[in-house]
Design an enzyme around this catalytic site. Sequence first.
Site, PDB file in Angstrom:
ATOM      1  N   THR A  14      -1.384  -6.804  12.375  1.00 15.18           N
ATOM      2  CA  THR A  14      -2.673  -6.643  11.683  1.00 15.18           C
ATOM      3  C   THR A  14      -2.734  -7.561  10.458  1.00 15.18           C
ATOM      4  O   THR A  14      -3.644  -8.390  10.332  1.00 15.18           O
ATOM      5  CB  THR A  14      -2.844  -5.170  11.233  1.00 15.18           C
ATOM      6  N   VAL A  15      -1.759  -7.424   9.559  1.00 18.38           N
ATOM      7  CA  VAL A  15      -1.836  -8.161   8.289  1.00 18.38           C
ATOM      8  C   VAL A  15      -1.425  -9.625   8.468  1.00 18.38           C
ATOM      9  O   VAL A  15      -2.159 -10.539   8.050  1.00 18.38           O
ATOM     10  CB  VAL A  15      -0.949  -7.471   7.218  1.00 18.38           C
ATOM     11  N   ARG A  46       8.381 -10.141  17.452  1.00 15.78           N
ATOM     12  CA  ARG A  46       9.369  -9.521  18.358  1.00 15.78           C
ATOM     13  C   ARG A  46       9.237 -10.091  19.748  1.00 15.78           C
ATOM     14  O   ARG A  46      10.193 -10.288  20.458  1.00 15.78           O
ATOM     15  CB  ARG A  46       9.106  -8.005  18.434  1.00 15.78           C
ATOM     16  N   LYS A 106       5.418  -1.686   1.239  1.00 18.38           N
ATOM     17  CA  LYS A 106       5.746  -0.729   0.159  1.00 18.38           C
ATOM     18  C   LYS A 106       6.942   0.138   0.522  1.00 18.38           C
ATOM     19  O   LYS A 106       7.708   0.533  -0.363  1.00 18.38           O
ATOM     20  CB  LYS A 106       4.531   0.124  -0.212  1.00 18.38           C
ATOM     21  N   VAL A 133       0.383  -2.253  -2.438  1.00 17.31           N
ATOM     22  CA  VAL A 133      -0.326  -1.070  -2.958  1.00 17.31           C
ATOM     23  C   VAL A 133      -1.839  -1.311  -2.862  1.00 17.31           C
ATOM     24  O   VAL A 133      -2.346  -2.310  -3.374  1.00 17.31           O
ATOM     25  CB  VAL A 133       0.046  -0.783  -4.431  1.00 17.31           C
ATOM     26  N   ASP A 202       3.308   7.554   2.284  1.00 19.80           N
ATOM     27  CA  ASP A 202       2.808   6.212   1.963  1.00 19.80           C
ATOM     28  C   ASP A 202       2.166   6.197   0.567  1.00 19.80           C
ATOM     29  O   ASP A 202       2.483   5.324  -0.259  1.00 19.80           O
ATOM     30  CB  ASP A 202       1.794   5.795   3.044  1.00 19.80           C
ATOM     31  N   LYS A 206       3.554   4.229  -2.866  1.00 14.06           N
ATOM     32  CA  LYS A 206       2.700   3.334  -3.659  1.00 14.06           C
ATOM     33  C   LYS A 206       2.642   3.805  -5.105  1.00 14.06           C
ATOM     34  O   LYS A 206       2.686   2.999  -6.037  1.00 14.06           O
ATOM     35  CB  LYS A 206       1.295   3.283  -3.055  1.00 14.06           C
ATOM     36  N   GLY A 303      -6.404  -2.425   6.398  1.00 10.92           N
ATOM     37  CA  GLY A 303      -7.174  -3.229   7.340  1.00 10.92           C
ATOM     38  C   GLY A 303      -6.807  -4.698   7.212  1.00 10.92           C
ATOM     39  O   GLY A 303      -6.272  -5.142   6.197  1.00 10.92           O
TER      40      GLY A 303
HETATM   41  P1  NAP Z   1       1.832  -4.392  12.694  1.00 11.84           P
HETATM   42  O1  NAP Z   1       0.410  -4.598  13.064  1.00 11.84           O
HETATM   43  O2  NAP Z   1       2.619  -3.358  13.419  1.00 11.84           O
HETATM   44  O3  NAP Z   1       2.563  -5.816  12.821  1.00 11.84           O
HETATM   45  C1  NAP Z   1       3.941  -5.969  12.690  1.00 11.84           C
HETATM   46  C2  NAP Z   1       4.314  -7.384  13.118  1.00 11.84           C
HETATM   47  O4  NAP Z   1       5.677  -7.595  12.797  1.00 11.84           O
HETATM   48  C3  NAP Z   1       4.165  -7.652  14.607  1.00 11.84           C
HETATM   49  O5  NAP Z   1       3.687  -8.961  14.806  1.00 11.84           O
HETATM   50  C4  NAP Z   1       5.580  -7.528  15.145  1.00 11.84           C
HETATM   51  O6  NAP Z   1       5.871  -8.395  16.236  1.00 11.84           O
HETATM   52  C5  NAP Z   1       6.392  -7.996  13.955  1.00 11.84           C
HETATM   53  N1  NAP Z   1       7.714  -7.350  13.889  1.00 11.84           N
HETATM   54  C6  NAP Z   1       7.973  -6.057  13.642  1.00 11.84           C
HETATM   55  N2  NAP Z   1       9.311  -5.832  13.639  1.00 11.84           N
HETATM   56  C7  NAP Z   1       9.880  -7.033  13.889  1.00 11.84           C
HETATM   57  C8  NAP Z   1      11.224  -7.466  14.021  1.00 11.84           C
HETATM   58  N3  NAP Z   1      12.243  -6.610  13.908  1.00 11.84           N
HETATM   59  N4  NAP Z   1      11.450  -8.776  14.262  1.00 11.84           N
HETATM   60  C9  NAP Z   1      10.426  -9.650  14.381  1.00 11.84           C
HETATM   61  N5  NAP Z   1       9.130  -9.298  14.265  1.00 11.84           N
HETATM   62  C10 NAP Z   1       8.855  -8.003  14.009  1.00 11.84           C
HETATM   63  O7  NAP Z   1       1.961  -4.035  11.132  1.00 11.84           O
HETATM   64  P2  NAP Z   1       0.867  -4.239   9.970  1.00 11.84           P
HETATM   65  O8  NAP Z   1      -0.128  -3.128  10.024  1.00 11.84           O
HETATM   66  O9  NAP Z   1       0.395  -5.635   9.970  1.00 11.84           O
HETATM   67  O10 NAP Z   1       1.759  -3.944   8.670  1.00 11.84           O
HETATM   68  C11 NAP Z   1       2.699  -4.875   8.219  1.00 11.84           C
HETATM   69  C12 NAP Z   1       3.126  -4.527   6.805  1.00 11.84           C
HETATM   70  O11 NAP Z   1       1.987  -4.560   5.952  1.00 11.84           O
HETATM   71  C13 NAP Z   1       3.709  -3.121   6.630  1.00 11.84           C
HETATM   72  O12 NAP Z   1       4.723  -3.180   5.671  1.00 11.84           O
HETATM   73  C14 NAP Z   1       2.549  -2.302   6.100  1.00 11.84           C
HETATM   74  O13 NAP Z   1       2.958  -1.201   5.316  1.00 11.84           O
HETATM   75  C15 NAP Z   1       1.864  -3.332   5.248  1.00 11.84           C
HETATM   76  N6  NAP Z   1       0.436  -3.080   5.033  1.00 11.84           N
HETATM   77  C16 NAP Z   1      -0.366  -2.841   6.087  1.00 11.84           C
HETATM   78  C17 NAP Z   1      -1.709  -2.647   5.870  1.00 11.84           C
HETATM   79  C18 NAP Z   1      -2.655  -2.392   7.000  1.00 11.84           C
HETATM   80  O14 NAP Z   1      -3.820  -2.116   6.737  1.00 11.84           O
HETATM   81  N7  NAP Z   1      -2.215  -2.468   8.257  1.00 11.84           N
HETATM   82  C19 NAP Z   1      -2.216  -2.689   4.569  1.00 11.84           C
HETATM   83  C20 NAP Z   1      -1.349  -2.946   3.504  1.00 11.84           C
HETATM   84  C21 NAP Z   1      -0.011  -3.153   3.739  1.00 11.84           C
HETATM   85  P3  NAP Z   1       5.108  -8.256  17.669  1.00 11.84           P
HETATM   86  O15 NAP Z   1       3.695  -8.668  17.399  1.00 11.84           O
HETATM   87  O16 NAP Z   1       5.809  -9.206  18.557  1.00 11.84           O
HETATM   88  O17 NAP Z   1       5.237  -6.809  18.055  1.00 11.84           O
HETATM   89  N1  HSE Z   2      -1.446   2.617   6.030  1.00 14.66           N
HETATM   90  C1  HSE Z   2      -1.855   2.245   4.726  1.00 14.66           C
HETATM   91  C2  HSE Z   2      -3.121   2.982   4.350  1.00 14.66           C
HETATM   92  C3  HSE Z   2      -2.081   0.756   4.693  1.00 14.66           C
HETATM   93  O1  HSE Z   2      -3.779   3.537   5.222  1.00 14.66           O
HETATM   94  O2  HSE Z   2      -3.466   3.025   3.177  1.00 14.66           O
HETATM   95  C4  HSE Z   2      -2.170   0.208   3.322  1.00 14.66           C
HETATM   96  O3  HSE Z   2      -0.946   0.222   2.682  1.00 14.66           O
END
Ligand code: NAP
Ligand code: HSE
Length: 440
Positions: A14-15, A46, A106, A133, A202, A206, A303
């Site tokens: 996603t990010v 992965r 975080k 955060v 979570d 934060k 998001g």
């Molecule tokens: P996600 O959609 O699950 O994406 C994770 C990505 O990392 C995928 O591309 C995955 O590869 C790769 N990955 C995971 N483990 C791996 C490993 N061991 N080796 C190599 N690649 C690996 O996660 P996300 O929602 O983007 O979140 C990522 C981070 O941002 C987290 O720390 C989360 O707390 C933070 N965050 C997220 C949001 C949000 O709104 N989603 C907001 C703020 C902060 P594949 O694609 O091949 O599976």
């Molecule tokens: N899963 C977290 C939330 C993403 O819903 O706030 C942002 O860190």
Amino acid sequence: MAEPLRIAILGLGTVGGGVARVLLEQRERIACRAGRRIEIRRVLVREVGKSRDVDLPPGCVTTDVREIVGDPEIAVAVETMGGVDPARRYVLDLLNAGKDVVTANKALLYAHGEELFRVARERGRTIAFEASVAGGVPVIATVCQALAANQITSIEAVLNGTSNFILSEMFHQGRPYEQAVALAQQHGYAEADPTMDVDGTDAAQKLTILTQLAFGTKVPLEAFPRQGIDTLELADLIFADELGYRVKLLAVAKLDHGRLEMHVQPTLVRRGRPLAELDGVYNRIGIAGDVVGKVWLTGLGAGRMATASAVLADLIDVATGRAQLTFPRLDVWSERPPIPILPADEIERRYYLRFNVEDRPHVFADIADILGRNGISLASIIQHEAPEPDEETGDESEQPIVPLVVMTHRTREGSIRAADAELDSVSALRPPRVCMPVAD
Ligand code: NAP
Ligand code: HSE
């Protein structure tokens, strides 16, 4: 223009996918703000074969982090893979290899921030973590830079977008809890394991990051009350509305006579207040400083693009050298003695209590007696009449169960806990018992 800044992105979900997309689609804008081009040289995932909606330069996707760590051309790594392991190991290797790191993680910073920051400092490297955060809301920059002249005295916030989204969907759309969780996952708001969102972990992680930056004090999650929205029912949101409140997963850290009061709990907030009137995946943070007064920040807390915006701001700060100037000045290096945490039992607030009770004589008297003996004074009570039993299917011999809602006057968490233990002995009570503080 200077030499391009060559970067790697660890994680293209996603990010990470959002970050890559903006870097590729807004090259000129980013180059202009960063003072040089930013080139994606490697992307770690992965599964290489997975279809991606980002048009990356050919051959840059890898599953081998050594191709990033060992590449001297790569100056900055963006960690958007999430989780604690192997993220910790990869970030340490990257710092030791002389690369700066931008992270949105975080959970990693909560668990290993101290070690990672120390290694970064020893190596003369920088870790930037705005996206860790409140998604797209620039709260780290606000606390560390814009409010640098202040002693922050309180932070009260909605910090988990997923929980706020779920509460809004349940209350306004009448959507069942499980459906609302699934929808948050589909939108990419939730963590890989959504338990972390809905059980308050979570938001608490934060809050501890903000607390360390604002008060120079590292607080473990076990040191303060933490509860999520996963135990709430629609009935509680409706009763709160009847009483003039909204339910929000509130994260609070405030100075109280030299001690730090902290909690993350579903909380009744009076309708009309800024934190009550926040729906959807938004985060809102109220920060009070002794010079500035109160500052409010609001924006999308999760998001793809909102979070990418925060990651890219960090990346631009690293490219210009701003982050390298501010990182060594953060309060995480504070040598002030830590501020003591107010013990949970001493936290004083009003409370909302909901009991499911058998509708028979003396039940309310038993409950009121236990609350009263624990020094808890009642402010208001709601018990609606039980519905008439269905003439065809209703069994009149069965005792009807009705919800009984009590609002208390200000009392200590310790009194609430003591009363709760005694209430186990009241046979007319049926689970669940719901207890939420009220933010006045
Ligand atoms: P996600 O959609 O699950 O994406 C994770 C990505 O990392 C995928 O591309 C995955 O590869 C790769 N990955 C995971 N483990 C791996 C490993 N061991 N080796 C190599 N690649 C690996 O996660 P996300 O929602 O983007 O979140 C990522 C981070 O941002 C987290 O720390 C989360 O707390 C933070 N965050 C997220 C949001 C949000 O709104 N989603 C907001 C703020 C902060 P594949 O694609 O091949 O599976
Ligand atoms: N899963 C977290 C939330 C993403 O819903 O706030 C942002 O860190």
